[in-house]
Scaffold this motif. Structure first.
Motif, short mmCIF file in Angstrom:
data_model
loop_
_atom_site.label_atom_id
_atom_site.label_comp_id
_atom_site.label_asym_id
_atom_site.label_seq_id
_atom_site.Cartn_x
_atom_site.Cartn_y
_atom_site.Cartn_z
N GLY A 120 3.87 8.28 -1.69
CA GLY A 120 3.68 8.65 -0.31
C GLY A 120 4.32 7.69 0.69
O GLY A 120 3.96 7.69 1.87
N MET A 121 5.27 6.89 0.23
CA MET A 121 5.92 5.95 1.15
C MET A 121 7.03 6.67 1.91
O MET A 121 8.21 6.57 1.60
CB MET A 121 6.48 4.74 0.38
CG MET A 121 6.78 3.58 1.29
SD MET A 121 6.91 2.03 0.41
CE MET A 121 7.27 0.94 1.79
N VAL A 122 6.57 7.45 2.90
CA VAL A 122 7.48 8.26 3.70
C VAL A 122 7.06 8.19 5.18
O VAL A 122 5.94 7.81 5.50
CB VAL A 122 7.45 9.75 3.26
CG1 VAL A 122 7.99 9.91 1.85
CG2 VAL A 122 6.05 10.32 3.35
N ALA A 163 12.16 7.29 3.94
CA ALA A 163 11.34 7.03 2.75
C ALA A 163 11.79 5.75 2.08
O ALA A 163 12.88 5.25 2.33
CB ALA A 163 11.48 8.19 1.77
N CYS A 164 10.90 5.23 1.23
CA CYS A 164 11.25 4.13 0.35
C CYS A 164 11.57 4.74 -1.00
O CYS A 164 10.76 5.46 -1.57
CB CYS A 164 10.10 3.14 0.23
SG CYS A 164 10.46 1.83 -0.96
N LEU A 165 12.77 4.47 -1.50
CA LEU A 165 13.20 5.11 -2.75
C LEU A 165 13.16 4.16 -3.94
O LEU A 165 13.74 4.45 -4.98
CB LEU A 165 14.60 5.72 -2.57
CG LEU A 165 14.67 6.81 -1.49
CD1 LEU A 165 16.06 7.41 -1.42
CD2 LEU A 165 13.64 7.90 -1.75
N ALA A 189 0.85 -1.20 0.00
CA ALA A 189 0.00 0.00 0.00
C ALA A 189 0.89 1.25 0.00
O ALA A 189 0.40 2.36 0.07
CB ALA A 189 -0.93 0.00 1.21
N MET A 190 2.20 1.03 -0.09
CA MET A 190 3.20 2.11 -0.12
C MET A 190 3.21 2.89 1.19
O MET A 190 3.25 4.11 1.21
CB MET A 190 2.96 3.07 -1.30
CG MET A 190 2.93 2.39 -2.64
SD MET A 190 4.50 1.54 -2.96
CE MET A 190 4.00 0.46 -4.29
N ARG A 191 3.15 2.12 2.28
CA ARG A 191 3.16 2.75 3.59
C ARG A 191 4.15 2.06 4.53
O ARG A 191 4.40 0.86 4.40
CB ARG A 191 1.76 2.69 4.22
CG ARG A 191 0.73 3.58 3.53
CD ARG A 191 1.09 5.05 3.66
NE ARG A 191 0.15 5.94 3.00
CZ ARG A 191 0.26 6.36 1.74
NH1 ARG A 191 1.26 5.94 0.98
NH2 ARG A 191 -0.63 7.19 1.23
N VAL A 221 6.61 -6.78 -3.52
CA VAL A 221 7.70 -6.14 -4.25
C VAL A 221 8.74 -5.65 -3.25
O VAL A 221 8.45 -5.55 -2.05
CB VAL A 221 7.21 -4.95 -5.12
CG1 VAL A 221 6.19 -5.41 -6.14
CG2 VAL A 221 6.63 -3.84 -4.24
N LYS A 222 9.92 -5.38 -3.76
CA LYS A 222 11.00 -4.90 -2.89
C LYS A 222 10.66 -3.51 -2.33
O LYS A 222 10.07 -2.69 -3.01
CB LYS A 222 12.29 -4.82 -3.70
CG LYS A 222 13.52 -4.52 -2.88
CD LYS A 222 14.77 -4.72 -3.70
CE LYS A 222 15.34 -3.36 -4.10
NZ LYS A 222 16.67 -3.52 -4.74
N HIS A 223 11.02 -3.30 -1.06
CA HIS A 223 10.90 -1.97 -0.46
C HIS A 223 12.20 -1.66 0.27
O HIS A 223 12.98 -2.55 0.56
CB HIS A 223 9.75 -1.93 0.56
CG HIS A 223 8.40 -2.05 -0.07
ND1 HIS A 223 7.84 -1.06 -0.83
CD2 HIS A 223 7.50 -3.06 -0.06
CE1 HIS A 223 6.64 -1.44 -1.25
NE2 HIS A 223 6.41 -2.65 -0.80
N GLU A 224 12.37 -0.38 0.56
CA GLU A 224 13.55 -0.02 1.35
C GLU A 224 13.23 1.13 2.28
O GLU A 224 12.33 1.92 2.04
CB GLU A 224 14.73 0.31 0.44
CG GLU A 224 14.47 1.44 -0.54
CD GLU A 224 15.61 1.62 -1.54
OE1 GLU A 224 16.35 0.66 -1.78
OE2 GLU A 224 15.74 2.73 -2.04
N MET A 225 14.00 1.17 3.36
CA MET A 225 13.86 2.26 4.31
C MET A 225 15.16 3.05 4.28
O MET A 225 16.23 2.51 4.56
CB MET A 225 13.62 1.69 5.71
CG MET A 225 13.43 2.75 6.79
SD MET A 225 13.15 1.96 8.38
CE MET A 225 12.82 3.41 9.39
#
Ligand code: CU
Length: 164
Positions: free
Chosen positions: A155-157, A145-147, A63-65, A89-93
């Motif tokens: 809005g993944m911040v 954020a996720c870049l 959900a990009m959160r 999917v891959k995410h990052e902090m």
């Protein structure tokens, strides 16, 4: 007379060479100072895993959160972020200031294949858990954020509030 001219030409070129070398040194010096000055330094430094004061669980999802997307810490604390990717999917902090993160997100759009492994960030494959240890040395409100391309824009911040 001719000899003198040659000698001064050599002298001049030596001075020029010395100048070029000095210039090179200066550039080099600047480069070495950068880690202290640049990237993410505003909010602290990589933490010593043996000096972790607290662990904080963070979930990243499709959900990009981030959950939570607001984290409070005390200045000086070394936090172990345990970052779980519950998506497909891959995410990052990535920790930073919002300005820095925006610039970085722009770079990621241009170079989507760019891989990076800076101490202020952790990339987590779907279903996996990663860790990030960071010491917050300054009070203030900082960002993460996720870049992954498109995620920051979606809005993944989140925010880290560091109290004194
Ligand atoms: Cu993401």
């Amino acid at each position: 007379m001719k000899r003198l001219i040659i000698a001064s030409a050599i002298a001049a070129s030596l001075v020029f060479a010395a100048g070029a070398m000095a210039h090179g040194d200066e550039e080099h010096g600047k480069k070495e100072e950068q880690p202290a000055d640049g990237h993410a330094a505003a909010l602290g430094k990589p933490g010593d895993p043996r000096k972790v004061t607290r662990s904080v669980n963070v979930e990243m999802n499709d959900a990009m959160r981030f959950r939570p997307d607001s984290i409070r810490v005390k200045r000086g604390e070394t936090i172990r972020f345990i970052v779980r990717n519950t998506g497909k999917v891959k995410h990052e902090m990535v920790l930073g200031t919002i300005k820095e993160l925006k610039e970085h997100a722009g770079m990621m759009r241009k170079f989507p294949e760019m891989e990076h492994a800076d101490p202020n960030q952790v990339s987590v494959e779907p279903g996996m858990t990663g860790e990030l240890v960071w010491q917050f040395t300054r009070a203030g409100t900082f960002d993460f954020a996720c870049l992954v391309p498109g995620h920051f824009e979606a809005g993944m911040v989140g925010k880290v509030r560091v109290s004194r």
